[in-house]
Design an enzyme around this catalytic site. Structure first.
Site, PDB file in Angstrom:
ATOM      1  N   LYS A 156      -2.359   6.040   2.868  1.00 58.79           N
ATOM      2  CA  LYS A 156      -0.926   6.603   2.447  1.00 58.79           C
ATOM      3  C   LYS A 156      -0.676   6.071   0.933  1.00 58.79           C
ATOM      4  CE  LYS A 156       2.866   4.556   4.112  1.00 58.79           C
ATOM      5  NZ  LYS A 156       3.805   4.160   2.848  1.00 58.79           N
ATOM      6  N   ASP A 186      -2.046   1.465   3.530  1.00 59.93           N
ATOM      7  CA  ASP A 186      -1.306   1.864   2.323  1.00 59.93           C
ATOM      8  C   ASP A 186      -1.955   1.281   1.009  1.00 59.93           C
ATOM      9  OD1 ASP A 186       1.272   2.968   2.008  1.00 59.93           O
ATOM     10  OD2 ASP A 186       2.452   1.149   2.960  1.00 59.93           O
ATOM     11  N   GLU A 245      11.284   8.666   3.933  1.00 64.95           N
ATOM     12  CA  GLU A 245      12.066   7.300   4.112  1.00 64.95           C
ATOM     13  C   GLU A 245      13.421   7.771   3.614  1.00 64.95           C
ATOM     14  OE1 GLU A 245      10.034   3.935   3.351  1.00 64.95           O
ATOM     15  OE2 GLU A 245      11.627   2.594   3.470  1.00 64.95           O
ATOM     16  N   GLU A 279       2.233   6.853  -2.057  1.00 62.91           N
ATOM     17  CA  GLU A 279       3.731   7.343  -2.258  1.00 62.91           C
ATOM     18  C   GLU A 279       4.080   8.134  -3.332  1.00 62.91           C
ATOM     19  OE1 GLU A 279       6.237   3.773  -2.670  1.00 62.91           O
ATOM     20  OE2 GLU A 279       5.489   2.589  -0.891  1.00 62.91           O
ATOM     21  N   ASP A 317       2.200  -1.688   3.102  1.00 61.81           N
ATOM     22  CA  ASP A 317       2.307  -2.721   1.907  1.00 61.81           C
ATOM     23  C   ASP A 317       3.471  -3.577   2.039  1.00 61.81           C
ATOM     24  OD1 ASP A 317       4.085  -0.772   1.114  1.00 61.81           O
ATOM     25  OD2 ASP A 317       3.207  -0.482  -0.846  1.00 61.81           O
ATOM     26  N   SER A 318       4.524  -3.257   3.121  1.00 65.26           N
ATOM     27  CA  SER A 318       5.682  -4.089   3.393  1.00 65.26           C
ATOM     28  C   SER A 318       4.937  -5.332   3.859  1.00 65.26           C
ATOM     29  CB  SER A 318       6.279  -3.422   4.840  1.00 65.26           C
ATOM     30  OG  SER A 318       5.348  -3.260   5.639  1.00 65.26           O
TER      31      SER A 318
HETATM   32  O1  KIV Z   1       4.823  -0.214   3.964  1.00 64.24           O
HETATM   33  C1  KIV Z   1       5.300   0.129   5.053  1.00 64.24           C
HETATM   34  O2  KIV Z   1       5.712  -0.644   6.046  1.00 64.24           O
HETATM   35  C2  KIV Z   1       5.756   1.483   4.828  1.00 64.24           C
HETATM   36  C3  KIV Z   1       6.828   2.126   5.856  1.00 64.24           C
HETATM   37  C4  KIV Z   1       6.954   3.692   6.106  1.00 64.24           C
HETATM   38  C5  KIV Z   1       6.871   1.601   7.143  1.00 64.24           C
HETATM   39  O3  KIV Z   1       5.331   2.128   4.197  1.00 64.24           O
END
Ligand code: KIV
Length: 286
Positions: free
Chosen positions: A117, A87, A187, A119, A48-49
């Site tokens: 993924k 993400d 992270e 968080e 999600d970056s």
């Molecule tokens: O969104 C992202 O790029 C991440 C990092 C762990 C690379 O979550």
């Protein structure tokens, strides 16, 4: 050696058992994903970056499920070998279980990713991890600095700075592992803490700013290639300066167009001789 064997959860498990380092990078589009896949990267994360790197937002919060699905679909088209993880964006799994499962399922069903993924490691996320895993949706967890918690954390700060904080991360990591997570992104955690966490887990840790003892490493591709230039974190090694390459190419192109040297003879299309002759007799109506 050309790497062709597809990466699956079993491969990741085997890497962990064999102490073989896992490599991961982010991608948000087809052509980048294709290049990363050809380079033999094991895991491609549609992070999600992309909110900041590809869409120009200030934080990851604004990105939507639709945005993430759109980019995940593009990435999936470019990948043959790597394991693709998408993400789950902010508030797509936090509010309730039903939404979380429906949204997670869309990444597999509609976009074609192999895993999602999530968080955080509080109770609800552990439960979502369990239900996703039971439903056939593999989950990569993410602890330490978690960008979706930026406003609660108060800044881009290192996490796990003392023994108590490290124990809290490890406790959550163990719960996520029991819930079925197949790997854990760690992270911005001190190397000493990441080492203990890694040694106390069966699943692999994928570090980003978490030192040398993680089972693998992940970075943002646009950071290591120098394409994203707003900010480069301390932990990102810059392997190229694509930003300057693109800027130089664009400047040369602009100069060539302005000076009339682009396009040249080699870059144009011509009529055949017959049509050329017919055109010579063409008179405009003016
Ligand atoms: O969104 C992202 O790029 C991440 C990092 C762990 C690379 O979550």
């Amino acid at each position: 050696m050309k790497k062709t064997e597809k990466i699956t959860l079993n491969t990741i498990k085997k890497y962990r058992a064999d102490n073989k380092k896992i490599t991961a990078l982010t991608a948000y589009d087809y052509s980048t994903a294709r290049i990363l896949d050809e380079s033999g990267i094991d895991i491609i994360l549609v992070g999600d970056s992309l909110a900041m790197v590809a869409l120009g937002y200030e934080t990851t919060h604004s990105v939507t499920v639709e945005d993430m699905l759109y980019h995940t679909k593009a990435v999936c088209k470019g990948v043959n070998r790597a394991l693709i993880v998408a993400d789950m964006p902010f508030m797509s799994y936090q509010a309730d279980m039903k939404d979380a499962l429906i949204n997670a399922g869309r990444f597999i069903k509609e976009a074609g990713s192999h895993a999602v993924k999530l968080e955080g490691g509080y109770e609800h996320v552990v439960n979502v991890t369990k239900r996703c895993t039971e439903s056939g949706i593999p989950v990569m967890s993410h602890l330490g600095f978690t960008p979706q918690f930026l406003f609660s954390i108060g800044g881009y700060n290192m996490q796990g700075k003392n023994r108590e904080a490290m124990e809290k991360i490890l406790e959550q990591a163990l719960k996520l592992q029991s819930a079925g997570a197949f790997s854990l992104v760690l992270e911005m955690v001190p190397e000493e803490c990441a080492k203990i966490i890694t040694e106390n887990l069966d699943i692999p840790t994928i570090g980003i700013g978490a030192g040398r003892y993680c089972s693998g490493q992940i970075l943002v591709t646009d950071d290591i290639t120098g394409k994203y230039r707003d900010f480069t974190p301390k932990f990102a090694r810059k392997y190229a300066d694509i930003g300057s390459i693109i800027k130089n190419a664009a400047t040369s192109y602009r100069n060539d167009v302005e000076e009339g040297v682009f396009p040249s003879e080699a870059e144009i299309f011509n009529l055949d001789e017959n049509e050329k002759k017919r055109l010579e007799s063409f008179k405009t109506g003016k």
